[in-house]
Write a protein that holds these residues in place. Sequence first.
Motif, PDB file in Angstrom:
ATOM      1  N   GLY A  41       0.816  -1.207   0.000  1.00 17.17           N
ATOM      2  CA  GLY A  41       0.000   0.000   0.000  1.00 17.17           C
ATOM      3  C   GLY A  41       0.847   1.252   0.000  1.00 17.17           C
ATOM      4  N   SER A  75      -3.852   2.791  -0.298  1.00 13.78           N
ATOM      5  CA  SER A  75      -5.198   2.359   0.079  1.00 13.78           C
ATOM      6  C   SER A  75      -5.488   0.895  -0.210  1.00 13.78           C
ATOM      7  CB  SER A  75      -6.291   3.207  -0.600  1.00 13.78           C
ATOM      8  OG  SER A  75      -6.129   4.571  -0.332  1.00 13.78           O
ATOM      9  N   ASN A 105      -4.011  -1.880   5.431  1.00 16.04           N
ATOM     10  CA  ASN A 105      -5.189  -1.566   4.624  1.00 16.04           C
ATOM     11  C   ASN A 105      -6.264  -2.636   4.730  1.00 16.04           C
ATOM     12  OD1 ASN A 105      -4.359   0.947   3.683  1.00 16.04           O
ATOM     13  ND2 ASN A 105      -3.175   0.052   2.028  1.00 16.04           N
ATOM     14  N   THR A 108      -7.958  -1.338   7.866  1.00 18.50           N
ATOM     15  CA  THR A 108      -8.598  -0.038   7.654  1.00 18.50           C
ATOM     16  C   THR A 108      -9.821  -0.148   6.759  1.00 18.50           C
ATOM     17  OG1 THR A 108      -6.469   1.080   7.905  1.00 18.50           O
ATOM     18  CG2 THR A 108      -8.233   2.318   6.820  1.00 18.50           C
ATOM     19  N   ASN A 109      -9.719  -0.969   5.720  1.00 19.42           N
ATOM     20  CA  ASN A 109     -10.808  -1.092   4.757  1.00 19.42           C
ATOM     21  C   ASN A 109     -11.878  -2.087   5.180  1.00 19.42           C
ATOM     22  OD1 ASN A 109      -9.513   0.778   3.129  1.00 19.42           O
ATOM     23  ND2 ASN A 109      -8.469  -0.763   1.911  1.00 19.42           N
TER      24      ASN A 109
END
Length: 374
Positions: A41, A75, A105, A108-109
């Motif tokens: 990322g 991301s 990520n 986070t995602n």
Amino acid sequence: MLIALGATAQDKDFICYRGALTNAFTRFTQEKKGCVAFLGGSITEMKGWREMVQADLRRRFPDTEFQFIDAGIASLGSTPHAFRFEHDVLEQGTPDLLFLEAAVNDATNGFPAELQIKSMEGIIRHALTVNPLMDIVMMHFEFFPVYARGEVPATILNHEQVAEHYGITSLHLAQEIAHRIDSGELTWATFGGVHPAPLGHTYYAAAIGKVFDHTLQQLDATAVRRPHALPKPLDAKSFTKGKQIPVSAAKKLKSFVVDEDFNPNDGLETRRQFVHIPVLCADEAGASLSLTFKGTAIGIFCESGPQTGVISYTIDNGPRRTLDTFTDWSNQLYLPFIYMLDSNLRPGRHKLRLQVEEGDRTKLQIVYFAVNGK
């Protein structure tokens, strides 16, 4: 195993050695050639540890001709990595050594554990199928507050299941930095935060240097490269054959058009890899398409901007399902985001039908379709 919490950072390696990088280093030494890929990322994409590692390899092997494949994209976590691995890495070259990171990520995602394992395992099996001699290093960044609470992040535990199963060396860099902060050697500010300052990147590069030292200690002039074992998969439907299907494969388009030079130009942030490319766009409810594909999983890789809306879809005339493609970041960013519509299909041919639903937001921007299969 992870270093026990409370150990001093200065005299501990936060590295799980599962073998060494002897295949790659043997080729660097004997054939004077090497291909090294970096898949991850934003921390992999940004200037820092990656360039330091490349410089370190050139220093250690001054007569070797290197190809470096820089495949970091902000991301993105393991699921998009699994479907772009063929295009962004393998089509550029066949790595002897692959650096892989996705834990930050993935967390986070909000990708579930099943997808984290399917994806990480898919990347590794894909890599070792193409080149059984490829050495792989898995890295875990960030998560410092979690370690400070005496916990191990769930995402890292998921990735570690895969690393252990395939004998992949892993670097627990977030845990190391957490210990250095706890011991007073660093502060969060001097390290640089989520996206490290140059000082922070030197710690990451130094840990990788220890793995290089470990390998060189085991290397001799008579070393022979040996294929890595490919054990039975943890998940039979891991994304081992992940690939990108171009938007031109979509059929029966209604109110969808291909913008050959996508660039929203509305003041919101974009990712540089996702502008000035063909994107399949719809901007009204009722827009629809169909796609025939062969495999066990299907997803759409979207640019989730401020007006991206709800879709409905069916697979093989099955039950109608809905999905909101708006993300927590869509008001500030055209976020490259992959939505897996189904990842447990029977092997074979399938048909996807997709439609944009009524609502306040009715746009959809598809960069490519993600298929696990032939």
